[in-house]
Scaffold this active site. Structure first.
Site, mmCIF file in Angstrom:
data_model
loop_
_atom_site.group_PDB
_atom_site.id
_atom_site.type_symbol
_atom_site.label_atom_id
_atom_site.label_comp_id
_atom_site.label_asym_id
_atom_site.label_seq_id
_atom_site.Cartn_x
_atom_site.Cartn_y
_atom_site.Cartn_z
ATOM 1 N N SER A 1 10.602 -9.423 0.127
ATOM 2 C CA SER A 1 10.012 -9.639 -1.016
ATOM 3 C C SER A 1 10.825 -10.637 -2.042
ATOM 4 C CB SER A 1 9.120 -8.640 -1.651
ATOM 5 O OG SER A 1 8.652 -9.057 -3.049
ATOM 6 N N HIS B 1 8.034 -13.036 1.897
ATOM 7 C CA HIS B 1 6.659 -12.592 1.020
ATOM 8 C C HIS B 1 7.000 -13.121 -0.453
ATOM 9 C CE1 HIS B 1 3.390 -9.432 0.326
ATOM 10 N NE2 HIS B 1 4.245 -9.159 -0.713
ATOM 11 N N ASP C 1 5.428 -12.730 -4.242
ATOM 12 C CA ASP C 1 4.345 -12.191 -4.882
ATOM 13 C C ASP C 1 4.132 -12.877 -6.165
ATOM 14 O OD1 ASP C 1 3.995 -9.228 -3.831
ATOM 15 O OD2 ASP C 1 6.354 -9.379 -3.792
ATOM 16 N N MET D 1 1.708 -13.039 -9.387
ATOM 17 C CA MET D 1 1.175 -12.240 -10.250
ATOM 18 C C MET D 1 0.681 -12.912 -11.727
ATOM 19 S SD MET D 1 3.966 -9.089 -10.150
ATOM 20 C CE MET D 1 4.162 -8.272 -8.796
ATOM 21 N N HIS E 1 1.253 -13.228 -1.495
ATOM 22 C CA HIS E 1 0.449 -12.130 -1.799
ATOM 23 C C HIS E 1 -0.037 -12.316 -3.237
ATOM 24 C CE1 HIS E 1 0.640 -7.550 -2.818
ATOM 25 N NE2 HIS E 1 -0.358 -8.053 -2.905
ATOM 26 N N MET F 1 -1.651 -11.683 -6.423
ATOM 27 C CA MET F 1 -2.269 -10.616 -7.357
ATOM 28 C C MET F 1 -2.832 -11.046 -8.394
ATOM 29 S SD MET F 1 0.892 -7.938 -6.538
ATOM 30 C CE MET F 1 2.067 -9.133 -5.868
ATOM 31 N N MET G 1 -1.563 -1.446 0.372
ATOM 32 C CA MET G 1 -0.334 -1.267 -0.649
ATOM 33 C C MET G 1 0.232 -0.112 -0.855
ATOM 34 S SD MET G 1 0.405 -4.486 -2.059
ATOM 35 C CE MET G 1 1.584 -3.863 -3.211
ATOM 36 N N ASP H 1 3.249 -2.707 1.646
ATOM 37 C CA ASP H 1 4.050 -3.346 0.865
ATOM 38 C C ASP H 1 4.288 -2.365 -0.262
ATOM 39 O OD1 ASP H 1 5.299 -5.260 -1.135
ATOM 40 O OD2 ASP H 1 3.368 -6.134 -1.338
HETATM 41 C C1 DX5 Z 1 4.653 -5.063 -5.695
HETATM 42 C C2 DX5 Z 1 4.666 -6.296 -4.816
HETATM 43 C C3 DX5 Z 1 5.727 -6.007 -3.764
HETATM 44 C C4 DX5 Z 1 7.337 -5.763 -4.342
HETATM 45 C C5 DX5 Z 1 8.154 -4.669 -3.244
HETATM 46 O O1 DX5 Z 1 3.598 -5.563 -6.581
HETATM 47 O O2 DX5 Z 1 3.437 -6.519 -4.144
HETATM 48 O O3 DX5 Z 1 5.915 -6.979 -2.751
HETATM 49 O O4 DX5 Z 1 7.928 -6.796 -4.594
HETATM 50 O O5 DX5 Z 1 9.303 -4.555 -3.735
HETATM 51 P P1 DX5 Z 1 9.973 -3.046 -3.369
HETATM 52 O O6 DX5 Z 1 10.014 -3.147 -1.848
HETATM 53 O O7 DX5 Z 1 11.162 -3.177 -4.213
HETATM 54 O O8 DX5 Z 1 8.751 -1.805 -3.711
HETATM 55 ZN ZN ZN Z 2 3.583 -8.031 -2.344
#
Ligand code: DX5
Ligand code: ZN
Length: 224
Positions: A7, A32, A34, A36, A65, A67, A136, A174
């Protein structure tokens, strides 16, 4: 097949180009990403322009991903940016069917994610329509949290349901995954492993990725 997806949230944001190259060299399968929005989750990360800027520098599968609230508004932006997989949160979509259809019409692989508070039963009816279920294993919003063990039962339920229905489904996990606990998620039936801090924070990411894949393969096969 097991896929390891580092990620980018845990990368050095001042050196993204070299960070993603390092992940490809270390044997990662997916990257990956993320996204947000500061509304669906309290944090803000990066959006389509950053993904588009990275695209020419990597052949990794871009696993996006989202969010964000009502992601249907931005699907085309992420398609144009070079996503290969687009995952939306069930909780963030007023019309999940329309959102899935939009992603599929763009010939993207489509994932649907559920947060730890969402019952897995809500996700099951959508499984025949999607390519990937994302369970999740932490509350979305931040990297570096500890895996919530209660979420593993959902992984089990989704894998069992897909098997019984004869659906070829990828099950992604994840949050909080590291070499020490990857056997738990694989044993439950996950085959796409996202890991941020445990890979980017490692001195030798290649070793972490290789070990995670080896352990996950062993445990996923035991399950079958
Ligand atoms: C959390 C993200 C994850 C996060 C995982 O909201 O969706 O992808 O980056 O990070 P680690 O592996 O550090 O928990
Ligand atoms: Zn993620």
């Amino acid at each position: 097949m097991i896929y390891i997806a580092p990620s980018l949230l845990a990368a050095d944001f001042a050196n993204l180009q070299s960070e993603i190259k390092q992940m490809a060299d270390a044997g990662a399968n997916y990257l990956h990403l993320d996204v947000m929005d500061g509304a669906f989750v309290p944090n803000i990360s990066f959006g389509a322009p950053v993904i588009a800027a990275l695209r020419p520098h990597s052949n990794l599968i871009f696993d996006v991903h989202l969010m964000i609230n009502e992601p249907i508004r931005y699907i085309d932006d992420f398609v144009k940016a070079g996503a290969d997989i687009i995952t939306v949160h069930l909780e963030a979509c007023q019309d999940l069917d329309a959102t899935i259809e939009k992603i599929k019409r763009r010939e993207m692989r489509c994932g649907v994610a559920i947060s730890p508070a969402t019952p897995v039963e809500k996700l099951l009816p959508y499984l025949p329509k999607i390519d990937m279920a994302l369970i999740m294993t932490v509350v979305p919003g931040f990297g570096g949290q500890a895996l919530i063990p209660e979420t593993l039962e959902k992984v089990r339920t989704v894998r069992r349901y897909a098997k019984n229905m004869g659906i070829a489904l990828d099950v992604q996990v994840d949050g909080g995954i590291k070499t020490e606990n990857v056997h738990l998620v694989a044993e439950a039936g996950a085959n796409i492993i996202v890991a941020g801090s445990s890979i980017f924070g490692a001195k030798k990411p290649r070793e972490v990725i290789t070990n995670m894949r080896k352990i996950a393969k062993e445990y996923l096969e035991q399950e079958k």
